[in-house]
Every structure is written in structure tokens, then in C-alpha cells.
Write a protein that holds these residues in place. Structure first.
Motif, short mmCIF file in Angstrom:
data_model
loop_
_atom_site.label_atom_id
_atom_site.label_comp_id
_atom_site.label_asym_id
_atom_site.label_seq_id
_atom_site.Cartn_x
_atom_site.Cartn_y
_atom_site.Cartn_z
N ASP A 1 0.83 -1.00 0.10
CA ASP A 1 0.08 0.10 0.00
C ASP A 1 0.89 1.33 -0.02
O ASP A 1 1.73 1.48 1.01
CB ASP A 1 -0.96 -0.01 1.28
N GLU A 2 1.06 1.93 -1.22
CA GLU A 2 1.76 3.10 -1.20
C GLU A 2 0.82 4.57 -0.83
O GLU A 2 1.41 5.58 -1.06
CB GLU A 2 2.52 3.23 -2.42
N THR B 1 0.59 -9.84 12.78
CA THR B 1 -0.95 -10.08 12.62
C THR B 1 -1.59 -8.83 13.30
O THR B 1 -2.80 -8.63 12.87
CB THR B 1 -1.34 -11.36 13.04
N THR B 2 -1.03 -8.26 14.25
CA THR B 2 -1.94 -6.92 14.80
C THR B 2 -1.27 -5.60 14.77
O THR B 2 -2.22 -4.75 15.17
CB THR B 2 -1.72 -7.42 16.44
N ALA B 3 -0.21 -5.51 14.16
CA ALA B 3 0.48 -4.07 13.79
C ALA B 3 -0.59 -3.48 12.72
O ALA B 3 -1.09 -4.00 11.63
CB ALA B 3 1.69 -4.17 13.13
N ILE C 1 -1.69 -11.06 7.49
CA ILE C 1 -1.21 -9.66 8.01
C ILE C 1 -2.48 -8.69 7.62
O ILE C 1 -2.83 -8.22 6.31
CB ILE C 1 -0.12 -9.25 7.24
N ALA C 2 -3.13 -8.36 8.67
CA ALA C 2 -4.38 -7.36 8.34
C ALA C 2 -4.05 -5.91 8.26
O ALA C 2 -4.86 -5.24 7.47
CB ALA C 2 -5.33 -7.56 9.63
N GLY C 3 -2.70 -5.63 8.69
CA GLY C 3 -2.40 -4.11 8.78
C GLY C 3 -1.90 -3.98 7.35
O GLY C 3 -1.77 -4.56 6.26
N ARG C 4 -1.57 -2.53 7.12
CA ARG C 4 -0.99 -2.08 5.78
C ARG C 4 0.26 -2.37 5.64
O ARG C 4 1.13 -2.43 6.72
CB ARG C 4 -1.00 -0.37 5.57
N ILE C 5 0.72 -2.94 4.56
CA ILE C 5 2.19 -3.24 4.26
C ILE C 5 2.79 -2.05 3.42
O ILE C 5 2.27 -1.75 2.46
CB ILE C 5 2.14 -4.59 3.50
#
Length: 293
Positions: A4-5, A41-43, A65-69
Motif C-alpha cells: 500500500d503506497e 498479525t496485529t500491527a 497480515i491485516a495491517g497495511r504493508i
């Protein structure tokens, strides 16, 4: 799992967030800790040196990984750091993970850690594997005191100059090196430290083709020249023996003893400590300290 940019915002402010440095497996995914799994998984945001490796790691671990990468590597860390700090200030939890080992240890991370601390953001870690301490432990060389030199200069002249400075270092030394420079680096080490100095080449630690060669530097240099090794390389080199180290000037020895005494150490213990540090006899240091001016 897509990178995600978009600008790093977390919505309404929820107070200061937290930066978590995540220790990634060097190669064997079984070395991943339960805390690493929980953190990823929580960040809210996971900043990865290589997002493709992160995707593969998550798949191997069976986690989502639910958070943005977002990507965070040498080429973009200067630009990306302010955005991550802003997200931390707004309350986001940010996990930083590199390709293997601990972030900021010869990997991206130091810039973000420093910026987060300067901004008053808490920084903590989910500790994990480290190529530095793993190589040191399996090298068979003294591990009670060591120094980490990271990557030596790439240029031959600069590298040889740095090695001349390290030739009298008494502690075991741990270095990283790129596979295509290992042969030249080992040859320079043998020239600067002596052909018989003990060392170990640790290749592909924890991986399927792990290899640890423990030989004198000249033999390791010849081995690498004959068949340049592949994979990730960590070098461990024995420190200089007392006979290889020139004694410091008398004035420096007296000053070291005086500094220890000022800190509360008895003169006897200060002399013993300085003698041990420099590989000298206590009697010799005693005579230097008590010599008339």
C-alpha cells in the motif's frame, strides 16, 4: 497481499503509537517466534525491507497480515521515515521487519529508530535470530568479548586500510561480506592479520545448505579463491594474541590506571585490569605506574 503506497494515516488520533522491531528468521522459518507471529498479525502498519519476502514468510507461517504493508529499504528509507513517524504520532503501531535478523543491525532501521525516539515514540522489539551472534556461537572462537564490524569498505584500498587498523584488535571480530567479495576480503585479512590467524566462514546459516568452515585465514582465502562461495556470508575472525599487540605508551597506561582509580577502583585492581586488557604483565604495568616522573 499488496503493498500500500497511499499516505500513511490512521484516521482519528488515538495517542502515540509504538515502533516494534521484529527479528526475522535467517532462513529456517521454524525459528520464527510466537511473538513475531502476533506482532505481524496485529500491527497497524508493517514496514518490510522486501515485501515479497514478507509475503512468503506470512504464507509459510500460515498467518494473515491485516495491517497495511509498506516497503522500507535502503533506497526509500530517507523518504519513508517521516511518514512512518507521523503515523506513529497519530497512534499507529508500526512493525519493522528486514529480510533476516534484527532491523538496524547492518539493515534498514536505525534511521527510523532514531527518528521515532526523537519524536518521543516508544520503541521496543520482538527479538529474534541474529546472524552476528549465531555465527559467533558456532565459530568455535572466543565469544566472551567481541566486536561487530558490519560490512567493510567495498574498495580494496579502503578495506585494507581498515583492516590495518583492526590488526591489533584483541576481541573476536564478526563481519558481513557479499559473496563476490569474500575471496578478496579473506586475502586482505590474511595479509593484514597474518596467514595463521584463526577464522570461520559461516554461510547460509540455519538454511538447508548451511556451511561453517573453521580454518586459518590463508586457507580460507585459498578456498574462496578456488570456488567463490554463494549465499549470505558472515565472517568471524579471532582477535590478536598479546604478542601481536604493541604495548601502548607508558603515559597512556598511567592515564588508564588513573581513570579507573578516579572511578573508585583500587590501584591494585586498576593495574590488573589494564594489564589484562593489553596483554601485559601486572608487574610491568606496576613499574610504569610507580616510575618517577
Amino acid at each position: 497481499m499488496n503493498v500500500d503506497e497511499r499516505p500513511l494515516v490512521v484516521g482519528e488520533s488515538s495517542g502515540t503509537g509504538r515502533l516494534l522491531l521484529v527479528g526475522a528468521p535467517l532462513g529456517n522459518v521454524a525459528d520464527a517466534s510466537p511473538r513475531l507471529r502476533d506482532t505481524l498479525t496485529t500491527a497497524d502498519i508493517v514496514a518490510a525491507e522486501d515485501t515479497r519476502r514478507l509475503t512468503r514468510l506470512a504464507r509459510d507461517l500460515g498467518i494473515h497480515i491485516a495491517g497495511r504493508i509498506v516497503s522500507y529499504f535502503e533506497g526509500n528509507e530517507e523518504r519513508r521515515t517521516p511518514d512512518l513517524v507521523d503515523a506513529l504520532r497519530e497512534g499507529a503501531s508500526v512493525a519493522l521487519i528486514t529480510d533476516g535478523g534484527m532491523p538496524s543491525v547492518s539493515d534498514p532501521g536505525y534511521r527510523l529508530v532514531r527518528a521515532a525516539l526523537d519524536a518521543g515514540v516508544p520503541v521496543t522489539a520482538a527479538p529474534g535470530p541474529s546472524a552476528v551472534t549465531t555465527a559467533l556461537a558456532v565459530s568455535g572462537l572466543p565469544a566472551d568479548r567481541f566486536c561487530f564490524e558490519g560490512f567493510l569498505p567495498r574498495g580494496g584500498g579502503a578495506r585494507r586500510a581498515r583492516l590495518r587498523e583492526l590488526a591489533t584488535e584483541p576481541r573476536t571480530m564478526v563481519l558481513f561480506e557479499a559473496p563476490h567479495r569474500v575471496a578478496a576480503c579473506l586475502a586482505d585479512l590474511a595479509e593484514a592479520f597474518g596467514a595463521e590467524r584463526a577464522a570461520a566462514v559461516c554461510r547460509e546459516l540455519t538454511k538447508t545448505y548451511e556451511e561453517v568452515l573453521r580454518r586459518p585465514l590463508a586457507e580460507l582465502a585459498a578456498w574462496a579463491a578456488a570456488a567463490p562461495p554463494k549465499g549470505e556470508i558472515t565472517l568471524v575472525v579471532a582477535g590478536a594474541a598479546p604478542a601481536d599487540r604493541a604495548a601502548p605508551p607508558a603515559g597512556e597506561l598511567r592515564a588508564e590506571v588513573a581513570r579507573l582509580e578516579e572511578g573508585g577502583t583500587s590501584r591494585r585492581d586498576a593495574i590488573a585490569s589494564v594489564a589484562q586488557r593489553h596483554g601485559l604483565r601486572r608487574r610491568d604495568v606496576y613499574e610504569i605506574v610507580h616510575a618517577p616522573d
